[in-house]
Design a protein around this motif. Structure first.
Motif, PDB file in Angstrom:
ATOM      1  N   MET A 148       0.845  -1.196   0.000  1.00 44.95           N
ATOM      2  CA  MET A 148       0.000   0.000   0.000  1.00 44.95           C
ATOM      3  C   MET A 148       0.882   1.247   0.000  1.00 44.95           C
ATOM      4  N   THR A 149       0.541   2.208  -0.835  1.00 45.81           N
ATOM      5  CA  THR A 149       1.377   3.406  -0.937  1.00 45.81           C
ATOM      6  C   THR A 149       0.961   4.436   0.115  1.00 45.81           C
ATOM      7  N   THR A 150       1.824   5.439   0.272  1.00 44.74           N
ATOM      8  CA  THR A 150       1.542   6.501   1.222  1.00 44.74           C
ATOM      9  C   THR A 150       0.249   7.224   0.868  1.00 44.74           C
ATOM     10  N   VAL A 151       0.065   7.424  -0.473  1.00 44.98           N
ATOM     11  CA  VAL A 151      -1.130   8.140  -0.926  1.00 44.98           C
ATOM     12  C   VAL A 151      -2.395   7.402  -0.503  1.00 44.98           C
ATOM     13  N   ASP A 152      -2.362   6.055  -0.554  1.00 45.77           N
ATOM     14  CA  ASP A 152      -3.536   5.285  -0.163  1.00 45.77           C
ATOM     15  C   ASP A 152      -3.832   5.425   1.330  1.00 45.77           C
ATOM     16  N   VAL A 153      -2.808   5.470   2.118  1.00 42.53           N
ATOM     17  CA  VAL A 153      -2.979   5.416   3.583  1.00 42.53           C
ATOM     18  C   VAL A 153      -3.243   6.798   4.181  1.00 42.53           C
ATOM     19  N   ILE A 154      -2.522   7.775   3.681  1.00 42.59           N
ATOM     20  CA  ILE A 154      -2.661   9.131   4.219  1.00 42.59           C
ATOM     21  C   ILE A 154      -3.336  10.036   3.194  1.00 42.59           C
ATOM     22  N   ASP A 155      -4.432  10.629   3.595  1.00 45.19           N
ATOM     23  CA  ASP A 155      -5.155  11.526   2.698  1.00 45.19           C
ATOM     24  C   ASP A 155      -4.378  12.832   2.572  1.00 45.19           C
ATOM     25  N   ARG A 156      -3.998  13.146   1.314  1.00 41.79           N
ATOM     26  CA  ARG A 156      -3.142  14.315   1.072  1.00 41.79           C
ATOM     27  C   ARG A 156      -3.817  15.620   1.519  1.00 41.79           C
ATOM     28  N   GLY A 157      -5.140  15.685   1.238  1.00 40.68           N
ATOM     29  CA  GLY A 157      -5.874  16.904   1.601  1.00 40.68           C
ATOM     30  C   GLY A 157      -5.884  17.117   3.109  1.00 40.68           C
ATOM     31  N   LEU A 178       6.568  10.184   4.969  1.00 40.81           N
ATOM     32  CA  LEU A 178       6.257  11.559   4.557  1.00 40.81           C
ATOM     33  C   LEU A 178       7.212  12.563   5.139  1.00 40.81           C
ATOM     34  N   ARG A 179       7.689  12.315   6.325  1.00 41.58           N
ATOM     35  CA  ARG A 179       8.618  13.281   6.920  1.00 41.58           C
ATOM     36  C   ARG A 179      10.075  12.904   6.630  1.00 41.58           C
ATOM     37  N   GLY A 180      10.254  11.882   5.754  1.00 41.07           N
ATOM     38  CA  GLY A 180      11.592  11.585   5.275  1.00 41.07           C
ATOM     39  C   GLY A 180      12.418  10.694   6.164  1.00 41.07           C
ATOM     40  N   ARG A 181      11.723   9.983   7.083  1.00 38.92           N
ATOM     41  CA  ARG A 181      12.490   9.097   7.954  1.00 38.92           C
ATOM     42  C   ARG A 181      12.193   7.635   7.644  1.00 38.92           C
ATOM     43  N   GLY A 182      11.225   7.446   6.784  1.00 38.59           N
ATOM     44  CA  GLY A 182      10.804   6.074   6.528  1.00 38.59           C
ATOM     45  C   GLY A 182      11.892   5.316   5.836  1.00 38.59           C
ATOM     46  N   ARG A 221      -3.814  -1.468   9.787  1.00 39.43           N
ATOM     47  CA  ARG A 221      -3.949  -0.188   9.056  1.00 39.43           C
ATOM     48  C   ARG A 221      -3.221   0.935   9.791  1.00 39.43           C
ATOM     49  N   PHE A 222      -3.258   0.847  11.120  1.00 40.00           N
ATOM     50  CA  PHE A 222      -2.530   1.859  11.910  1.00 40.00           C
ATOM     51  C   PHE A 222      -1.028   1.749  11.655  1.00 40.00           C
ATOM     52  N   LYS A 223      -0.550   0.495  11.605  1.00 39.68           N
ATOM     53  CA  LYS A 223       0.878   0.263  11.357  1.00 39.68           C
ATOM     54  C   LYS A 223       1.280   0.864  10.001  1.00 39.68           C
ATOM     55  N   ASP A 224       0.418   0.660   9.001  1.00 41.06           N
ATOM     56  CA  ASP A 224       0.681   1.228   7.661  1.00 41.06           C
ATOM     57  C   ASP A 224       0.688   2.756   7.710  1.00 41.06           C
ATOM     58  N   ALA A 225      -0.287   3.286   8.417  1.00 38.95           N
ATOM     59  CA  ALA A 225      -0.410   4.747   8.478  1.00 38.95           C
ATOM     60  C   ALA A 225       0.814   5.354   9.164  1.00 38.95           C
ATOM     61  N   ARG A 226       1.237   4.707  10.223  1.00 38.66           N
ATOM     62  CA  ARG A 226       2.407   5.219  10.954  1.00 38.66           C
ATOM     63  C   ARG A 226       3.643   5.205  10.046  1.00 38.66           C
ATOM     64  N   ALA A 227       3.799   4.096   9.319  1.00 37.69           N
ATOM     65  CA  ALA A 227       4.949   3.974   8.403  1.00 37.69           C
ATOM     66  C   ALA A 227       4.873   5.035   7.302  1.00 37.69           C
ATOM     67  N   ALA A 228       3.655   5.267   6.810  1.00 37.16           N
ATOM     68  CA  ALA A 228       3.476   6.264   5.760  1.00 37.16           C
ATOM     69  C   ALA A 228       3.798   7.666   6.256  1.00 37.16           C
ATOM     70  N   LEU A 229       3.417   7.932   7.473  1.00 34.90           N
ATOM     71  CA  LEU A 229       3.701   9.258   8.044  1.00 34.90           C
ATOM     72  C   LEU A 229       5.202   9.444   8.240  1.00 34.90           C
ATOM     73  N   LEU A 230       5.849   8.372   8.694  1.00 31.54           N
ATOM     74  CA  LEU A 230       7.316   8.456   8.853  1.00 31.54           C
ATOM     75  C   LEU A 230       7.983   8.688   7.499  1.00 31.54           C
ATOM     76  N   ASP A 277       5.410  11.468  15.944  1.00 32.81           N
ATOM     77  CA  ASP A 277       5.888  10.650  17.079  1.00 32.81           C
ATOM     78  C   ASP A 277       4.766  10.356  18.065  1.00 32.81           C
ATOM     79  N   VAL A 278       4.017  11.406  18.386  1.00 33.28           N
ATOM     80  CA  VAL A 278       2.906  11.246  19.343  1.00 33.28           C
ATOM     81  C   VAL A 278       1.858  10.296  18.775  1.00 33.28           C
ATOM     82  N   TYR A 279       1.561  10.430  17.477  1.00 27.67           N
ATOM     83  CA  TYR A 279       0.584   9.548  16.846  1.00 27.67           C
ATOM     84  C   TYR A 279       1.038   8.096  16.966  1.00 27.67           C
TER      85      TYR A 279
END
Lengths: 119, 240
Positions: free
Chosen positions: A1-10, A115-119, A104-113, A31-33
């Motif tokens: 699953m791509t970042t776009v699928d997991v995290i809504d860009r808007g 997005l901020r360039g740490r993944g 899904r949470f695990k995916d979202a967390r990875a996608a967020l990481l 981090d808090v999330y």
């Protein structure tokens, strides 16, 4: 699953706007999330084991709100449905649904990481 | 205008962070509580201008907290903006019925949060000014009562006389008249004291006259004169 699928860009853009594009603050929110989300998933699992609807509703609500804030709308939607069913007193397949949320949470967390360039 | 003091009540760290940031950026102070019980403790610790209240929380939820705030006469006037992930109409209606000023759903738009926060703060400031005005009006009426009872203390009107409005003018006029009355009363008391002294002196003179204007006293004086003359040796009675 791509970042776009997991995290809504808007939604994520809205978060950036809310924070004035403050990258350090966004990093802190990611981090808090991740940290709080782990606790919320653990609470959901514990609530299923102990058949504690009250805890299930609060944990689902918290993860829903945090996920919506971060743009993880898929997680937010699943948590919202679980919360609503919990409030109505009719949670079917609780264990399976919680595990789907956890994945899904695990995916979202990875996608967020990512997005901020740490993944 | 100085910033307000905003109590953010939310069990989620992320929500508190997201709320704190724009509120502080707008120049306001933020106090945090993680559930309803903590919120009520904070509200009783120190004054707050607006409460931002989450609904789904452990210990004491937002509905109970809102009801407790509205049931407490010391807190009932506080604006409470509900900021919740619960977006059901029934929840909005329930909160407004209990006494919430406004209802925002999460994730919130910062501009809407700011607008509603500022509107609530403005309303709170007007309410505070009204309360202060009514309190100062009661000071003036209390001063009138105190003046009648003779226990008026000019210091009790100091805050009111400093006002730059009609109430301040009334208080200054009242204080000035009360001062004139005090000066006249003191002058009258002094005059009464002086009159009393004069009356006492007249009475004393009358008492002396009552003694000295008698035949007995005149006879005594005559005898005394005789005795003095005898002592000086210019009379004959004493030697004969």
């Amino acid at each position: 699953m791509t970042t776009v699928d997991v995290i809504d860009r808007g939604a994520f853009a809205n978060l950036l706007a809310m924070t004035g594009d403050d990258e350090a603050f966004i990093d802190e929110l990611v981090d808090v999330y991740g940290e709080d989300g782990e606790h919320q998933v653990a609470s959901l699992r514990a609530a299923v084991v102990s058949d504690d609807t009250g805890t299930l509703v609060i944990a689902a609500h918290s993860l829903k709100t945090n996920s919506a804030n971060m743009g993880a709308l898929g997680v937010a939607e699943l948590c919202g449905e679980l919360e609503a069913d919990g409030r109505a007193g009719s949670v079917v397949d609780a264990r399976a649904r919680v595990e789907t949320i956890a994945a899904r949470f695990k995916d979202a967390r990875a996608a967020l990481l990512a997005l901020r360039g740490r993944g | 205008m100085s910033g307000g003091r905003v109590l953010v009540v939310d069990d989620e760290r992320m929500n508190r962070m997201l709320l704190r940031r724009p509120i502080e950026a707008a120049g306001h102070e933020v106090v945090e509580a993680m559930n309803g019980r903590e919120a009520l403790d904070r509200l009783r610790d120190a004054p707050v201008d607006v409460v931002l209240l989450d609904l789904v929380m452990p210990e004491m939820d937002g509905y109970e907290t809102l009801a407790a705030i509205k049931a407490d006469p010391a807190l009932a006037h506080l604006p409470v903006i509900v900021v919740s992930g619960v977006d059901e109409l029934a929840s909005v209606v329930r909160c407004i019925e209990i006494g919430a000023t406004d209802y925002l759903t999460k994730p919130f738009e910062v501009s809407i949060l700011r607008a509603r926060l500022e509107a609530s703060l403005a309303g709170k400031r007007v309410r505070d000014l009204e309360l202060e005005y009514l309190e100062q009006v009661s000071r003036v009426t209390g001063a009138a009562r105190a003046l009648e009872e003779g226990v008026f203390d000019p210091a009790s009107l100091e805050a009111v006389t400093a006002r730059d409005d009609a109430l301040g003018l009334l208080a200054r006029r009242f204080a000035s008249m009360a001062d004139q009355i005090r000066v006249r009363e003191e002058q009258l008391r002094r005059e009464v004291r002086e009159l009393r002294i004069e009356i006492d002196q007249v009475r004393q003179a009358q008492r002396v006259a009552a003694i000295t204007d008698t035949d007995f006293f005149r006879d005594l004086r005559s005898r005394a004169g005789d005795l003095r003359r005898e002592v000086r040796g210019d009379g004959t009675g004493a030697e004969g």
